[in-house]
Design a protein around this motif. Structure first.
Motif, PDB file in Angstrom:
ATOM      1  N   SER A 156       1.442   7.726  12.760  1.00 54.14           N
ATOM      2  CA  SER A 156       0.359   7.867  11.787  1.00 54.14           C
ATOM      3  C   SER A 156      -0.686   8.817  12.353  1.00 54.14           C
ATOM      4  O   SER A 156      -0.957   8.831  13.563  1.00 54.14           O
ATOM      5  CB  SER A 156      -0.276   6.514  11.476  1.00 54.14           C
ATOM      6  OG  SER A 156      -0.847   5.937  12.636  1.00 54.14           O
ATOM      7  N   ARG A 164      -5.098  11.086   5.650  1.00 51.64           N
ATOM      8  CA  ARG A 164      -4.169  10.543   6.643  1.00 51.64           C
ATOM      9  C   ARG A 164      -2.744  10.678   6.144  1.00 51.64           C
ATOM     10  O   ARG A 164      -2.499  10.870   4.948  1.00 51.64           O
ATOM     11  CB  ARG A 164      -4.478   9.067   6.922  1.00 51.64           C
ATOM     12  CG  ARG A 164      -4.209   8.161   5.726  1.00 51.64           C
ATOM     13  CD  ARG A 164      -4.906   6.812   5.852  1.00 51.64           C
ATOM     14  NE  ARG A 164      -4.444   5.862   4.842  1.00 51.64           N
ATOM     15  CZ  ARG A 164      -4.827   5.848   3.581  1.00 51.64           C
ATOM     16  NH1 ARG A 164      -5.703   6.735   3.138  1.00 51.64           N
ATOM     17  NH2 ARG A 164      -4.353   4.934   2.741  1.00 51.64           N
ATOM     18  N   THR A 188       0.308   4.428   0.703  1.00 52.67           N
ATOM     19  CA  THR A 188       0.160   5.292   1.871  1.00 52.67           C
ATOM     20  C   THR A 188      -0.073   4.405   3.080  1.00 52.67           C
ATOM     21  O   THR A 188      -1.198   3.971   3.354  1.00 52.67           O
ATOM     22  CB  THR A 188      -1.010   6.278   1.688  1.00 52.67           C
ATOM     23  OG1 THR A 188      -0.811   7.031   0.489  1.00 52.67           O
ATOM     24  CG2 THR A 188      -1.096   7.243   2.866  1.00 52.67           C
ATOM     25  N   SER A 189       1.016   4.088   3.788  1.00 52.81           N
ATOM     26  CA  SER A 189       0.924   3.174   4.930  1.00 52.81           C
ATOM     27  C   SER A 189       2.133   3.351   5.834  1.00 52.81           C
ATOM     28  O   SER A 189       3.154   3.926   5.434  1.00 52.81           O
ATOM     29  CB  SER A 189       0.866   1.715   4.452  1.00 52.81           C
ATOM     30  OG  SER A 189       2.095   1.348   3.837  1.00 52.81           O
ATOM     31  N   LYS A 190       2.004   2.830   7.047  1.00 51.28           N
ATOM     32  CA  LYS A 190       3.110   2.877   8.000  1.00 51.28           C
ATOM     33  C   LYS A 190       4.306   2.089   7.466  1.00 51.28           C
ATOM     34  O   LYS A 190       5.453   2.524   7.593  1.00 51.28           O
ATOM     35  CB  LYS A 190       2.663   2.299   9.342  1.00 51.28           C
ATOM     36  CG  LYS A 190       3.765   2.216  10.399  1.00 51.28           C
ATOM     37  CD  LYS A 190       3.251   1.666  11.700  1.00 51.28           C
ATOM     38  CE  LYS A 190       2.949   0.194  11.621  1.00 51.28           C
ATOM     39  NZ  LYS A 190       4.180  -0.635  11.455  1.00 51.28           N
ATOM     40  N   GLU A 191       4.034   0.930   6.872  1.00 49.54           N
ATOM     41  CA  GLU A 191       5.113   0.089   6.362  1.00 49.54           C
ATOM     42  C   GLU A 191       5.900   0.808   5.265  1.00 49.54           C
ATOM     43  O   GLU A 191       7.128   0.733   5.230  1.00 49.54           O
ATOM     44  CB  GLU A 191       4.545  -1.224   5.830  1.00 49.54           C
ATOM     45  CG  GLU A 191       4.003  -2.172   6.881  1.00 49.54           C
ATOM     46  CD  GLU A 191       2.665  -1.721   7.466  1.00 49.54           C
ATOM     47  OE1 GLU A 191       2.333  -2.166   8.584  1.00 49.54           O
ATOM     48  OE2 GLU A 191       1.967  -0.908   6.810  1.00 49.54           O
ATOM     49  N   THR A 192       5.182   1.519   4.391  1.00 48.79           N
ATOM     50  CA  THR A 192       5.870   2.234   3.317  1.00 48.79           C
ATOM     51  C   THR A 192       6.704   3.382   3.872  1.00 48.79           C
ATOM     52  O   THR A 192       7.833   3.621   3.433  1.00 48.79           O
ATOM     53  CB  THR A 192       4.852   2.753   2.286  1.00 48.79           C
ATOM     54  OG1 THR A 192       4.195   1.625   1.687  1.00 48.79           O
ATOM     55  CG2 THR A 192       5.531   3.568   1.190  1.00 48.79           C
ATOM     56  N   THR A 217      -4.627  10.436  11.432  1.00 45.12           N
ATOM     57  CA  THR A 217      -5.832  10.537  10.622  1.00 45.12           C
ATOM     58  C   THR A 217      -6.455  11.905  10.884  1.00 45.12           C
ATOM     59  O   THR A 217      -6.784  12.237  12.034  1.00 45.12           O
ATOM     60  CB  THR A 217      -6.844   9.431  10.973  1.00 45.12           C
ATOM     61  OG1 THR A 217      -6.249   8.158  10.730  1.00 45.12           O
ATOM     62  CG2 THR A 217      -8.107   9.553  10.124  1.00 45.12           C
ATOM     63  N   GLN A 260       0.866  -1.176   0.000  1.00 43.34           N
ATOM     64  CA  GLN A 260       0.000   0.000   0.000  1.00 43.34           C
ATOM     65  C   GLN A 260       0.905   1.230   0.000  1.00 43.34           C
ATOM     66  O   GLN A 260       1.827   1.330   0.809  1.00 43.34           O
ATOM     67  CB  GLN A 260      -0.922  -0.008   1.227  1.00 43.34           C
ATOM     68  CG  GLN A 260      -2.021   1.029   1.176  1.00 43.34           C
ATOM     69  CD  GLN A 260      -3.026   0.861   2.312  1.00 43.34           C
ATOM     70  OE1 GLN A 260      -2.886  -0.047   3.138  1.00 43.34           O
ATOM     71  NE2 GLN A 260      -4.016   1.724   2.379  1.00 43.34           N
ATOM     72  N   TYR A 314       1.539   9.189   7.162  1.00 40.29           N
ATOM     73  CA  TYR A 314       2.427   8.331   7.944  1.00 40.29           C
ATOM     74  C   TYR A 314       3.845   8.876   7.799  1.00 40.29           C
ATOM     75  O   TYR A 314       4.239   9.312   6.711  1.00 40.29           O
ATOM     76  CB  TYR A 314       2.387   6.892   7.432  1.00 40.29           C
ATOM     77  CG  TYR A 314       1.003   6.281   7.442  1.00 40.29           C
ATOM     78  CD1 TYR A 314       0.567   5.533   8.521  1.00 40.29           C
ATOM     79  CD2 TYR A 314       0.144   6.460   6.362  1.00 40.29           C
ATOM     80  CE1 TYR A 314      -0.706   4.969   8.532  1.00 40.29           C
ATOM     81  CE2 TYR A 314      -1.129   5.913   6.360  1.00 40.29           C
ATOM     82  CZ  TYR A 314      -1.548   5.170   7.446  1.00 40.29           C
ATOM     83  OH  TYR A 314      -2.816   4.618   7.457  1.00 40.29           O
TER      84      TYR A 314
END
Length: 390
Positions: free
Chosen positions: A130, A115, A69-73, A132, A67, A117
């Motif tokens: 993160s 959102r 737009t994500s924490k992992e990215t 929102t 994904q 991150y």
């Protein structure tokens, strides 16, 4: 939040010793303007990239994110930025890699949340957050500003800026950041290096001032099992031939034809350099063409035996063309090789004893015999001690 407060935090960041690489996509666009508009930005910023398109992000990370737009990215971006900062920074300088990815107000209404991150990676810490945002509360410009505020505070915290605690963003009481922090000890950091997650670790034991930007590393690579006077003298002589250089020893945790060193073995060898007061870099690249990519523009100090292997097609799949192309790749990085004499099968050899291809000759520089000749080797020392090699 006032402009004067933002400026004071940026000034404190620029006064800190930490250097940063920043990768940001989908928001927080004002951070670069804030950082660059205050004098001293070159003390902090090593590189800034905005991987805005899908393909740009894929090429940056070397993979397709699950994904975007994500924490992992964001954490992946921070790790890539951290490794880049290691390569660009002055030896021994603390560095931080910063990643940001967001999904903010756009030209059409979004079904999902607004959102973002963000993540910062230092040598011993991975931090991520993160947020929102309240949908419909702000314009795009306002969401850019608030996300920029949160990112600026994260950078300040990573740089250990004490005034960052006074820095309060324009988030509402309902927009509470979800924070995750993971700290690493030295053993865990070395495990990450062995696993290839980080590219190298510097132990800056050398006394004296750090090098200024643009000055090259003068690197003596080896297994250093053990470190001996021949190593120390060879690097000292090499330094006398290189103006504007910073001396480093380099040890690869990964071997071309042996198992990787263990964390305990690495730490034992590092202790030798601490005792000698010499800087050592622990990398995970056993081959010189990869070292040249990792430390572009460096002068590598090698023995005649290593020079002989470098120009031997046997080590390039038997192909002379592959050998030439590989070493020309080293040349394109600005790398050179300073070659010291070495006993080879009972005969003392120097650079002039080898037939260096014409297109590579300017890469190889001879260390005069009258400046350095020491017929000591780690292998002989181990044999005298009854020790095994690794």
């Amino acid at each position: 939040m006032t402009e004067s407060m933002i400026r004071s935090v940026v000034e404190a960041i620029h006064s800190a010793p930490t250097q940063a690489v920043l990768y940001s996509s989908g928001g927080a666009s004002q951070v670069l303007g804030w950082l660059a508009s205050v004098p001293g930005a070159s003390n902090t910023l090593l590189e800034v990239i905005v991987p805005y398109s899908r393909m740009s992000m894929i090429q940056l990370l070397g993979k397709v994110p699950v994904q975007f737009t994500s924490k992992e990215t964001a954490e992946d971006m921070a790790l890539v930025a951290y490794n880049r900062a290691l390569k660009l920074s002055k030896p021994g300088s603390p560095v931080v890699g910063v990643g940001f990815t967001g999904s903010l107000v756009t030209t059409h209404p979004k079904l999902g949340d607004h959102r973002f991150y963000l993540s910062t990676r230092t040598s011993n810490r991975l931090w991520s957050s993160s947020v929102t945002l309240s949908k419909g509360l702000r314009s795009r410009e306002q969401e850019e500003r608030v996300s920029s505020q949160v990112l600026l505070k994260a950078i300040a915290d990573a740089c250990n800026v004490s005034s960052s605690s006074m820095f309060v963003s324009d988030l509402t009481e309902h927009e509470v950041p979800a924070i995750r922090e993971q700290c690493f000890d030295e053993d865990e950091e070395l495990e990450q290096l062995i696993d290839g997650k980080i590219c190298f670790k510097i132990f800056p034991f050398s006394s004296g001032a750090q090098i200024a930007s643009g000055e090259r590393k003068v690197i003596l690579s080896g297994s250093f099992n053990p470190l001996h006077d021949g190593h120390l003298k060879l690097l000292e002589v090499a330094m006398s031939l290189c103006s504007n250089g910073y001396p480093c020893f380099e040890l690869s945790a990964i071997n071309a034809d042996k198992p990787p060193l263990t964390v305990a073995q690495i730490k034992d060898r590092v202790k030798q350099f601490e005792k000698a007061g010499k800087t050592v870099i622990i990398s995970n690249q056993p081959y010189f063409y990869k070292k040249a990519e990792l430390f572009p523009g460096s002068a590598f100090v090698i023995g005649a035996d290593t020079a002989a292997r470098l120009i031997n097609p046997k080590y390039y799949g038997g192909s002379y063309e592959n050998m030439i192309e590989t070493l020309l790749g080293c040349k394109r990085t600005g790398s050179t090789f300073l070659v010291g004499g070495r006993n080879m099968d009972g005969v003392f050899k120097v650079l002039d004893d080898f037939d260096i291809p014409d297109e590579l000759k300017e890469m190889f520089i001879s260390i005069p015999v009258d400046k350095f000749r020491m017929d000591i080797s780690s292998t002989d020392i181990r044999k005298s001690r009854g020790q095994q090699s690794h």
